[in-house]
Write a protein that holds these residues in place. Structure first.
Motif, mmCIF file in Angstrom:
data_model
loop_
_atom_site.group_PDB
_atom_site.id
_atom_site.type_symbol
_atom_site.label_atom_id
_atom_site.label_comp_id
_atom_site.label_asym_id
_atom_site.label_seq_id
_atom_site.Cartn_x
_atom_site.Cartn_y
_atom_site.Cartn_z
ATOM 1 N N LEU A 50 52.730 37.111 49.483
ATOM 2 C CA LEU A 50 51.828 36.056 49.941
ATOM 3 C C LEU A 50 50.410 36.586 50.102
ATOM 4 N N VAL A 51 50.275 37.789 50.663
ATOM 5 C CA VAL A 51 48.947 38.390 50.840
ATOM 6 C C VAL A 51 48.299 38.655 49.488
ATOM 7 N N ILE A 52 49.083 39.195 48.553
ATOM 8 C CA ILE A 52 48.549 39.469 47.210
ATOM 9 C C ILE A 52 48.089 38.175 46.539
ATOM 10 N N ALA A 53 48.894 37.116 46.681
ATOM 11 C CA ALA A 53 48.538 35.830 46.081
ATOM 12 C C ALA A 53 47.251 35.280 46.680
ATOM 13 N N VAL A 54 47.101 35.384 47.995
ATOM 14 C CA VAL A 54 45.894 34.881 48.664
ATOM 15 C C VAL A 54 44.662 35.643 48.175
ATOM 16 N N PHE A 55 44.741 36.986 48.095
ATOM 17 C CA PHE A 55 43.599 37.780 47.645
ATOM 18 C C PHE A 55 43.284 37.529 46.159
ATOM 19 N N TRP A 56 44.327 37.302 45.364
ATOM 20 C CA TRP A 56 44.097 37.078 43.933
ATOM 21 C C TRP A 56 43.344 35.773 43.688
ATOM 22 N N PHE A 57 43.758 34.716 44.408
ATOM 23 C CA PHE A 57 43.082 33.435 44.217
ATOM 24 C C PHE A 57 41.676 33.428 44.825
ATOM 25 N N ASN A 65 33.314 48.508 45.067
ATOM 26 C CA ASN A 65 32.122 49.346 45.104
ATOM 27 C C ASN A 65 32.112 50.412 44.016
ATOM 28 N N LEU A 66 33.253 50.553 43.284
ATOM 29 C CA LEU A 66 33.301 51.570 42.238
ATOM 30 C C LEU A 66 32.835 51.033 40.893
ATOM 31 N N ASP A 67 33.450 49.922 40.449
ATOM 32 C CA ASP A 67 33.085 49.401 39.118
ATOM 33 C C ASP A 67 32.663 47.934 39.154
ATOM 34 N N ASP A 68 32.600 47.357 40.351
ATOM 35 C CA ASP A 68 32.170 45.967 40.531
ATOM 36 C C ASP A 68 33.037 44.974 39.740
ATOM 37 N N HIS A 69 34.319 45.364 39.556
ATOM 38 C CA HIS A 69 35.244 44.474 38.856
ATOM 39 C C HIS A 69 36.579 44.472 39.608
ATOM 40 N N ILE A 70 37.092 43.265 39.894
ATOM 41 C CA ILE A 70 38.357 43.133 40.626
ATOM 42 C C ILE A 70 39.475 42.784 39.641
ATOM 43 N N SER A 71 40.389 43.711 39.457
ATOM 44 C CA SER A 71 41.557 43.500 38.600
ATOM 45 C C SER A 71 42.798 43.267 39.486
ATOM 46 N N PHE A 72 43.923 42.943 38.822
ATOM 47 C CA PHE A 72 45.149 42.742 39.598
ATOM 48 C C PHE A 72 45.606 44.028 40.295
ATOM 49 N N PRO A 73 45.547 45.196 39.627
ATOM 50 C CA PRO A 73 45.875 46.430 40.359
ATOM 51 C C PRO A 73 44.972 46.644 41.573
ATOM 52 N N ASP A 74 43.700 46.221 41.459
ATOM 53 C CA ASP A 74 42.794 46.331 42.607
ATOM 54 C C ASP A 74 43.272 45.431 43.751
ATOM 55 N N PHE A 78 44.357 46.685 47.300
ATOM 56 C CA PHE A 78 43.637 46.206 48.482
ATOM 57 C C PHE A 78 44.595 45.544 49.483
ATOM 58 N N ALA A 79 45.586 44.815 48.968
ATOM 59 C CA ALA A 79 46.566 44.174 49.852
ATOM 60 C C ALA A 79 47.348 45.225 50.634
ATOM 61 N N MET A 80 47.725 46.298 49.951
ATOM 62 C CA MET A 80 48.512 47.334 50.617
ATOM 63 C C MET A 80 47.713 48.050 51.695
ATOM 64 N N ILE A 81 46.497 48.445 51.381
ATOM 65 C CA ILE A 81 45.716 49.186 52.383
ATOM 66 C C ILE A 81 45.253 48.280 53.517
ATOM 67 N N THR A 82 45.131 46.967 53.216
ATOM 68 C CA THR A 82 44.756 46.031 54.279
ATOM 69 C C THR A 82 45.921 45.803 55.236
ATOM 70 N N VAL A 83 47.121 45.577 54.685
ATOM 71 C CA VAL A 83 48.294 45.340 55.530
ATOM 72 C C VAL A 83 48.622 46.570 56.362
ATOM 73 N N THR A 84 48.466 47.752 55.771
ATOM 74 C CA THR A 84 48.794 48.984 56.499
ATOM 75 C C THR A 84 47.625 49.490 57.341
ATOM 76 N N THR A 85 46.526 48.738 57.348
ATOM 77 C CA THR A 85 45.314 49.047 58.148
ATOM 78 C C THR A 85 44.693 50.393 57.779
ATOM 79 N N VAL A 86 44.913 50.853 56.530
ATOM 80 C CA VAL A 86 44.291 52.114 56.118
ATOM 81 C C VAL A 86 42.796 51.875 55.861
#
Length: 363
Positions: A50-57, A65-74, A78-86
């Motif tokens: 659900l978190v991945i789906a929300v961020f994707w849409f 900040n690295l390549d200014d492009h958001i891909s699905f792996p990104d 991002f979902a993983m580090i956000t959920v785990t508060t890293v």
């Protein structure tokens, strides 16, 4: 448990709070550890999806900040580090919508997932360690106790009578596969063990090898016989008392290793037949079997000063039968039979008037 027994326990609990509650020796949850873990892993996967789906849409509200492009792996990263508060800061929400989503949608999911992680760690690791510690501590105190397999109506009455005859309630271990019955047993002052009485593991937890006796009253003859076989396999010396309903199964219970088989239908039939012809015999017999009756039936070894006397000469009660070297000496021989050493006397006496049973031959 049958409804009458359950109502009596619940009524007593409502009327007066118990001053001495029993203990729950081992209570499992409805699901096994493996099933519980699989269910919780499934919940976590659904929430992460659900978190991945929300961020994707709403990926336009994020900035890499690295390549200014958001891909699905990104998004996955991002979902993983956000959920785990890293949170490394390489991908950040920049729009108001993305920040609101993170604050009000993702943050509650993050907290819920952490609750799942912590709860699972506690239940499968910490709680198990605590339960094993409590289990070992209680097991060390179990010696010459009584194990009751089945807390139905008959089992409830047997437990009550056992305590009424002087056995401590905290030395009665009740085994049943119903969590409600186990909690009721604990409320009545007994030690409750949730589990299958036919299982060796459950019986070992109840320390049947150190028990004074095992009472088997499961309500089903096939289950009772299986419990008897398992107990006898674990302990050759423990006394086993089994309740059997069908006449043809009494022999099987004896062959399985039961020391004494009680048939409630047969006993009930005897009492009802006596009640047809008499008005006082049946109430007297019921009173005699109850620990709270005006007369009690007890069993003990013959004392040294009683050896050499006849049954009729014994004081402190009426000897109605003697068990001597495998023979039962009936009441009709009371004026002729001479009591010998190691004889076992069956005595009817007022409560408290009989001699204290010998420790070498407990009742």
């Amino acid at each position: 448990m049958d409804k009458p027994a359950e109502r009596r326990l619940q009524d007593r609990r409502r009327a007066k709070p118990s001053l001495r509650k029993g203990r729950l020796l081992h209570v499992r949850s409805g699901l096994s550890a493996e099933k519980t873990l699989l269910v919780r892993i499934g919940i976590v996967i659904v929430l992460l999806t659900l978190v991945i789906a929300v961020f994707w849409f709403d990926r336009d509200g994020l900035r890499d900040n690295l390549d200014d492009h958001i891909s699905f792996p990104d998004i996955l990263y991002f979902a993983m580090i956000t959920v785990t508060t890293v949170g490394y800061g390489d991908i950040v929400p920049v729009s108001h919508t993305a920040r609101l989503i993170d604050a009000f949608a993702v943050t509650p999911i993050r907290i819920f997932i952490w609750f799942i992680f912590l709860g699972t760690a506690y239940e499968l690791v910490v709680q198990r360690i605590v339960e094993e510690f409590r289990l070992s501590r209680i097991q060390k105190q179990l010696q010459d106790h009584i194990v009751l397999c089945g807390f139905g109506h008959s089992g409830f009455i047997a437990a009550q009578e056992t305590v009424a005859k002087g056995h401590p309630a905290d030395r009665v271990v009740v085994i049943d596969d119903s969590e409600d019955r186990i909690h009721l047993a604990a409320e009545a002052g007994f030690v409750g063990l949730l589990g299958d009485a036919t299982s060796e593991d459950t019986l070992i937890k109840a320390c049947v090898g150190k028990a004074k006796a095992v009472i088997v009253s499961t309500g089903r003859d096939d289950t009772t016989i299986l419990v008897v076989l398992t107990v006898r396999h674990l302990s050759a010396a423990t006394k086993i008392v089994a309740s059997i309903k069908q006449e043809e199964n009494i022999k099987l219970a004896n062959l399985s290793g039961a020391d004494l088989v009680v048939s409630p239908p047969r006993i009930g039939g005897y009492l009802m037949a006596d009640a047809v012809e008499t008005s006082h015999a049946t109430p007297f017999l019921c009173d005699l079997m109850s620990a709270g009756g005006k007369m009690v039936l007890s069993e003990r070894r013959a004392e040294a000063d009683e050896v050499g006397r006849t049954m009729a000469e014994i004081t402190g009660g009426m000897v109605v039968q003697v068990h001597s070297h495998g023979r039962n000496i009936p009441f009709t021989e009371r004026n002729r039979y001479i009591i010998q050493a190691q004889d076992t006397l069956l005595i009817i006496s007022p409560p408290g008037d009989g001699k204290i049973p010998s420790p070498a031959h407990p009742l």
